[in-house]
Scaffold this motif. Sequence first.
Motif, PDB file in Angstrom:
ATOM      1  N   HIS A   1     -28.483 -12.313  -3.178  1.00  0.00           N
ATOM      2  CA  HIS A   1     -27.078 -12.572  -2.866  1.00  0.00           C
ATOM      3  C   HIS A   1     -26.210 -11.734  -3.797  1.00  0.00           C
ATOM      4  O   HIS A   1     -26.574 -11.510  -4.955  1.00  0.00           O
ATOM      5  CB  HIS A   1     -26.778 -14.059  -3.047  1.00  0.00           C
ATOM      6  CG  HIS A   1     -25.448 -14.459  -2.519  1.00  0.00           C
ATOM      7  ND1 HIS A   1     -24.292 -14.242  -3.208  1.00  0.00           N
ATOM      8  CD2 HIS A   1     -25.092 -15.040  -1.361  1.00  0.00           C
ATOM      9  CE1 HIS A   1     -23.275 -14.687  -2.499  1.00  0.00           C
ATOM     10  NE2 HIS A   1     -23.737 -15.171  -1.374  1.00  0.00           N
TER      11      HIS A   1
ATOM     12  N   LEU B   1     -23.723 -12.438  -5.526  1.00  0.00           N
ATOM     13  CA  LEU B   1     -23.354 -13.131  -6.764  1.00  0.00           C
ATOM     14  C   LEU B   1     -24.455 -13.051  -7.816  1.00  0.00           C
ATOM     15  O   LEU B   1     -24.194 -13.271  -8.997  1.00  0.00           O
ATOM     16  CB  LEU B   1     -23.024 -14.593  -6.482  1.00  0.00           C
ATOM     17  CG  LEU B   1     -21.645 -14.850  -5.888  1.00  0.00           C
ATOM     18  CD1 LEU B   1     -21.510 -16.293  -5.457  1.00  0.00           C
ATOM     19  CD2 LEU B   1     -20.555 -14.501  -6.878  1.00  0.00           C
TER      20      LEU B   1
ATOM     21  N   HIS C   1     -17.510 -17.828  -2.344  1.00  0.00           N
ATOM     22  CA  HIS C   1     -18.728 -18.516  -2.769  1.00  0.00           C
ATOM     23  C   HIS C   1     -18.694 -18.858  -4.261  1.00  0.00           C
ATOM     24  O   HIS C   1     -18.018 -18.186  -5.038  1.00  0.00           O
ATOM     25  CB  HIS C   1     -19.959 -17.648  -2.521  1.00  0.00           C
ATOM     26  CG  HIS C   1     -20.304 -17.469  -1.099  1.00  0.00           C
ATOM     27  ND1 HIS C   1     -19.704 -16.516  -0.313  1.00  0.00           N
ATOM     28  CD2 HIS C   1     -21.170 -18.131  -0.300  1.00  0.00           C
ATOM     29  CE1 HIS C   1     -20.205 -16.593   0.912  1.00  0.00           C
ATOM     30  NE2 HIS C   1     -21.094 -17.561   0.945  1.00  0.00           N
TER      31      HIS C   1
ATOM     32  N   ALA D   1     -21.789 -19.641  -7.214  1.00  0.00           N
ATOM     33  CA  ALA D   1     -23.225 -19.656  -7.465  1.00  0.00           C
ATOM     34  C   ALA D   1     -23.502 -20.383  -8.773  1.00  0.00           C
ATOM     35  O   ALA D   1     -22.695 -20.355  -9.701  1.00  0.00           O
ATOM     36  CB  ALA D   1     -23.764 -18.230  -7.543  1.00  0.00           C
TER      37      ALA D   1
ATOM     38  N   THR E   1     -30.917 -18.595  -7.519  1.00  0.00           N
ATOM     39  CA  THR E   1     -29.522 -18.986  -7.660  1.00  0.00           C
ATOM     40  C   THR E   1     -29.172 -19.927  -6.521  1.00  0.00           C
ATOM     41  O   THR E   1     -29.535 -19.681  -5.373  1.00  0.00           O
ATOM     42  CB  THR E   1     -28.612 -17.738  -7.572  1.00  0.00           C
ATOM     43  OG1 THR E   1     -29.081 -16.766  -8.504  1.00  0.00           O
ATOM     44  CG2 THR E   1     -27.182 -18.069  -7.901  1.00  0.00           C
TER      45      THR E   1
ATOM     46  N   THR F   1     -26.351 -21.195  -4.203  1.00  0.00           N
ATOM     47  CA  THR F   1     -25.059 -20.651  -3.781  1.00  0.00           C
ATOM     48  C   THR F   1     -24.385 -21.588  -2.782  1.00  0.00           C
ATOM     49  O   THR F   1     -25.028 -22.078  -1.860  1.00  0.00           O
ATOM     50  CB  THR F   1     -25.242 -19.269  -3.140  1.00  0.00           C
ATOM     51  OG1 THR F   1     -25.934 -18.424  -4.062  1.00  0.00           O
ATOM     52  CG2 THR F   1     -23.910 -18.632  -2.809  1.00  0.00           C
TER      53      THR F   1
END
Length: 68
Positions: A3, A5, A34, A36, A47, A49
């Motif tokens: 992702h 993030l 978002h 995280a 992670t 999220t």
Amino acid sequence: MKHPLDACSAWRKSSYSGGGDGNNCVEIAATPSHTAVRDSKAPTRATLTFRAPAFAPFLQALKSAPLR
């Protein structure tokens, strides 16, 4: 694929870091869409999220959960 993030440089450590060296906590990173969450002791692992509207209810649920 990771992702976006996961590579975020804006990770912040929780203010509830625990005693001692403060390593017993989580870190969060946020974008407009978002948020995280990751383990500060293992930042390269998975992670969790959330879409932005779901993060506040997640935190509220954590706050209202009984301690074990």
